[in-house]
Motif scaffolding. Structure first.
Motif, mmCIF file in Angstrom:
data_model
loop_
_atom_site.group_PDB
_atom_site.id
_atom_site.type_symbol
_atom_site.label_atom_id
_atom_site.label_comp_id
_atom_site.label_asym_id
_atom_site.label_seq_id
_atom_site.Cartn_x
_atom_site.Cartn_y
_atom_site.Cartn_z
ATOM 1 N N GLU A 1 0.793 -1.227 0.000
ATOM 2 C CA GLU A 1 0.000 0.000 0.000
ATOM 3 C C GLU A 1 0.826 1.279 0.000
ATOM 4 O O GLU A 1 0.339 2.308 -0.429
ATOM 5 N N ILE A 2 2.064 1.211 0.466
ATOM 6 C CA ILE A 2 2.854 2.443 0.549
ATOM 7 C C ILE A 2 3.609 2.741 -0.741
ATOM 8 O O ILE A 2 4.151 3.833 -0.891
ATOM 9 N N MET A 3 3.613 1.803 -1.689
ATOM 10 C CA MET A 3 4.317 2.061 -2.946
ATOM 11 C C MET A 3 3.637 3.190 -3.696
ATOM 12 O O MET A 3 2.422 3.284 -3.748
ATOM 13 N N GLY A 4 4.470 4.076 -4.241
ATOM 14 C CA GLY A 4 3.933 5.177 -5.029
ATOM 15 C C GLY A 4 4.663 6.469 -4.732
ATOM 16 O O GLY A 4 5.723 6.488 -4.108
ATOM 17 N N SER A 5 4.073 7.555 -5.178
ATOM 18 C CA SER A 5 4.637 8.888 -4.972
ATOM 19 C C SER A 5 3.730 9.657 -4.018
ATOM 20 O O SER A 5 2.504 9.629 -4.150
ATOM 21 N N TRP A 6 4.359 10.363 -3.085
ATOM 22 C CA TRP A 6 3.632 11.016 -2.009
ATOM 23 C C TRP A 6 4.095 12.461 -1.828
ATOM 24 O O TRP A 6 5.281 12.745 -1.899
ATOM 25 N N LEU A 7 3.155 13.361 -1.562
ATOM 26 C CA LEU A 7 3.441 14.764 -1.300
ATOM 27 C C LEU A 7 3.211 15.043 0.181
ATOM 28 O O LEU A 7 2.130 14.743 0.708
ATOM 29 N N LEU A 8 4.216 15.607 0.837
ATOM 30 C CA LEU A 8 4.092 15.947 2.257
ATOM 31 C C LEU A 8 3.117 17.109 2.408
ATOM 32 O O LEU A 8 3.273 18.152 1.777
ATOM 33 N N VAL A 9 2.091 16.923 3.252
ATOM 34 C CA VAL A 9 1.105 17.985 3.494
ATOM 35 C C VAL A 9 1.145 18.473 4.940
ATOM 36 O O VAL A 9 0.551 19.500 5.269
ATOM 37 N N TYR A 10 1.843 17.727 5.816
ATOM 38 C CA TYR A 10 1.971 18.135 7.217
ATOM 39 C C TYR A 10 3.241 17.511 7.786
ATOM 40 O O TYR A 10 3.481 16.325 7.610
ATOM 41 N N ILE B 1 9.094 9.021 -2.711
ATOM 42 C CA ILE B 1 8.756 7.997 -3.689
ATOM 43 C C ILE B 1 9.199 6.650 -3.140
ATOM 44 O O ILE B 1 10.340 6.499 -2.698
ATOM 45 N N LEU B 2 8.297 5.677 -3.172
ATOM 46 C CA LEU B 2 8.571 4.336 -2.656
ATOM 47 C C LEU B 2 8.265 3.300 -3.730
ATOM 48 O O LEU B 2 7.196 3.318 -4.331
ATOM 49 N N ASN B 3 9.236 2.392 -3.956
ATOM 50 C CA ASN B 3 8.942 1.253 -4.816
ATOM 51 C C ASN B 3 8.939 0.005 -3.940
ATOM 52 O O ASN B 3 8.667 0.103 -2.744
ATOM 53 N N GLU B 4 9.267 -1.151 -4.486
ATOM 54 C CA GLU B 4 9.188 -2.388 -3.703
ATOM 55 C C GLU B 4 10.118 -2.394 -2.495
ATOM 56 O O GLU B 4 9.784 -2.929 -1.455
ATOM 57 N N ASP B 5 11.323 -1.809 -2.638
ATOM 58 C CA ASP B 5 12.276 -1.884 -1.532
ATOM 59 C C ASP B 5 13.186 -0.666 -1.389
ATOM 60 O O ASP B 5 14.074 -0.654 -0.554
ATOM 61 N N HIS B 6 12.987 0.345 -2.199
ATOM 62 C CA HIS B 6 13.778 1.568 -2.109
ATOM 63 C C HIS B 6 12.872 2.784 -1.933
ATOM 64 O O HIS B 6 11.707 2.764 -2.325
ATOM 65 N N PHE B 7 13.441 3.816 -1.352
ATOM 66 C CA PHE B 7 12.719 5.077 -1.201
ATOM 67 C C PHE B 7 13.650 6.206 -1.623
ATOM 68 O O PHE B 7 14.873 6.073 -1.627
ATOM 69 N N ALA B 8 13.048 7.311 -1.997
ATOM 70 C CA ALA B 8 13.801 8.531 -2.285
ATOM 71 C C ALA B 8 12.917 9.700 -1.863
ATOM 72 O O ALA B 8 11.690 9.614 -1.886
ATOM 73 N N PHE B 9 13.552 10.761 -1.447
ATOM 74 C CA PHE B 9 12.803 11.964 -1.132
ATOM 75 C C PHE B 9 13.579 13.165 -1.624
ATOM 76 O O PHE B 9 14.792 13.128 -1.793
ATOM 77 N N PHE B 10 12.837 14.214 -1.916
ATOM 78 C CA PHE B 10 13.468 15.473 -2.278
ATOM 79 C C PHE B 10 12.578 16.624 -1.882
ATOM 80 O O PHE B 10 11.363 16.499 -1.790
ATOM 81 N N ASN B 11 13.217 17.736 -1.586
ATOM 82 C CA ASN B 11 12.549 18.949 -1.169
ATOM 83 C C ASN B 11 13.010 20.074 -2.087
ATOM 84 O O ASN B 11 14.203 20.198 -2.357
ATOM 85 N N GLN B 12 12.072 20.857 -2.565
ATOM 86 C CA GLN B 12 12.407 21.977 -3.440
ATOM 87 C C GLN B 12 11.557 23.173 -3.057
ATOM 88 O O GLN B 12 10.336 23.068 -2.989
ATOM 89 N N LYS B 13 12.227 24.296 -2.805
ATOM 90 C CA LYS B 13 11.486 25.538 -2.599
ATOM 91 C C LYS B 13 10.860 25.923 -3.924
ATOM 92 O O LYS B 13 11.484 25.788 -4.979
ATOM 93 N N LYS B 14 9.631 26.405 -3.860
ATOM 94 C CA LYS B 14 8.930 26.806 -5.078
ATOM 95 C C LYS B 14 9.584 28.053 -5.675
ATOM 96 O O LYS B 14 10.037 28.927 -4.951
ATOM 97 N N ASP B 15 9.630 28.107 -6.984
ATOM 98 C CA ASP B 15 10.100 29.272 -7.740
ATOM 99 C C ASP B 15 11.535 29.677 -7.467
ATOM 100 O O ASP B 15 11.891 30.851 -7.617
ATOM 101 N N THR B 16 12.396 28.764 -7.054
ATOM 102 C CA THR B 16 13.808 29.065 -6.838
ATOM 103 C C THR B 16 14.627 27.787 -6.925
ATOM 104 O O THR B 16 14.081 26.693 -6.778
ATOM 105 N N ALA B 17 15.906 27.929 -7.151
ATOM 106 C CA ALA B 17 16.801 26.772 -7.162
ATOM 107 C C ALA B 17 17.405 26.538 -5.789
ATOM 108 O O ALA B 17 18.083 25.545 -5.562
ATOM 109 N N GLU B 18 17.166 27.436 -4.849
ATOM 110 C CA GLU B 18 17.720 27.308 -3.501
ATOM 111 C C GLU B 18 16.894 26.349 -2.658
ATOM 112 O O GLU B 18 15.718 26.134 -2.905
ATOM 113 N N GLY B 19 17.538 25.802 -1.651
ATOM 114 C CA GLY B 19 16.822 24.963 -0.689
ATOM 115 C C GLY B 19 16.538 23.558 -1.158
ATOM 116 O O GLY B 19 15.757 22.847 -0.535
ATOM 117 N N PHE B 20 17.184 23.118 -2.242
ATOM 118 C CA PHE B 20 16.960 21.754 -2.708
ATOM 119 C C PHE B 20 17.801 20.784 -1.886
ATOM 120 O O PHE B 20 18.965 21.025 -1.618
#
Length: 156
Positions: free
Chosen positions: A39-48, A70-89
């Motif tokens: 059930e956790i496989m897929g792409s997720w957006l942090l809302v809280y 993003i979660l697949n069968e056995d790996h995860f990845a996450f990324f954070n991006q400030k909107k409208d800028t290249a900073e804070g990635f």
């Protein structure tokens, strides 16, 4: 001299003999094992996002940033991006294990060296299109000891 008609008959006879070989055996029934979808496989957006350190509670301001997991069968990845800028990635990833509602991440790829190879164990729950993750992040080498609660919505 051979007659061309004889060659044609010979060729037809050979084709007939080859095609009369063993009949194809009926295919055996194949057993297909269908595993329950994770059930956790897929792409997720942090809302809280909430962090509790000692008696201080901080709620993450998500109005100017997007945090994706993003979660697949056995790996995860996450990324954070400030909107409208290249900073804070920033981003990270690794492997995970899920046993019941116990989710353990092994963070192998991250810009903070003290966090590499560290395992974080969380309770996880999926309610419809919402994933809730909570638990303790404790990494003395990085000066981190906090309880987090993160709520994500599935990206379709």
């Amino acid at each position: 001299m051979e007659h061309p008609f004889n060659k044609s008959i010979l060729m037809l006879a050979l084709i007939a003999l080859v095609s009369c070989g063993e009949k194809e055996k009926p295919k055996e029934k194949q057993i297909v094992v269908v595993e329950a979808k994770n059930e956790i496989m897929g792409s997720w957006l942090l809302v809280y996002g909430e962090t509790r350190t000692a008696d201080i509670v901080e709620v993450k301001d998500l109005s100017n940033t997007e945090f994706i997991k993003i979660l697949n069968e056995d790996h995860f990845a996450f990324f954070n991006q400030k909107k409208d800028t290249a900073e804070g990635f920033y981003g990270g990833g690794g492997t995970y294990a899920l046993k019941g509602n116990v989710y353990t991440e092994r963070l192998d790829y991250i810009g903070v060296k003290e966090l590499r190879g560290h395992e974080f164990t969380f309770d996880i729950e999926v309610k419809g299109d919402t994933l809730i993750q909570s638990g303790i992040e404790d990494v003395p080498e990085a000066g981190i000891k906090r309880h987090i609660v993160e709520k994500y919505v599935r990206i379709k």
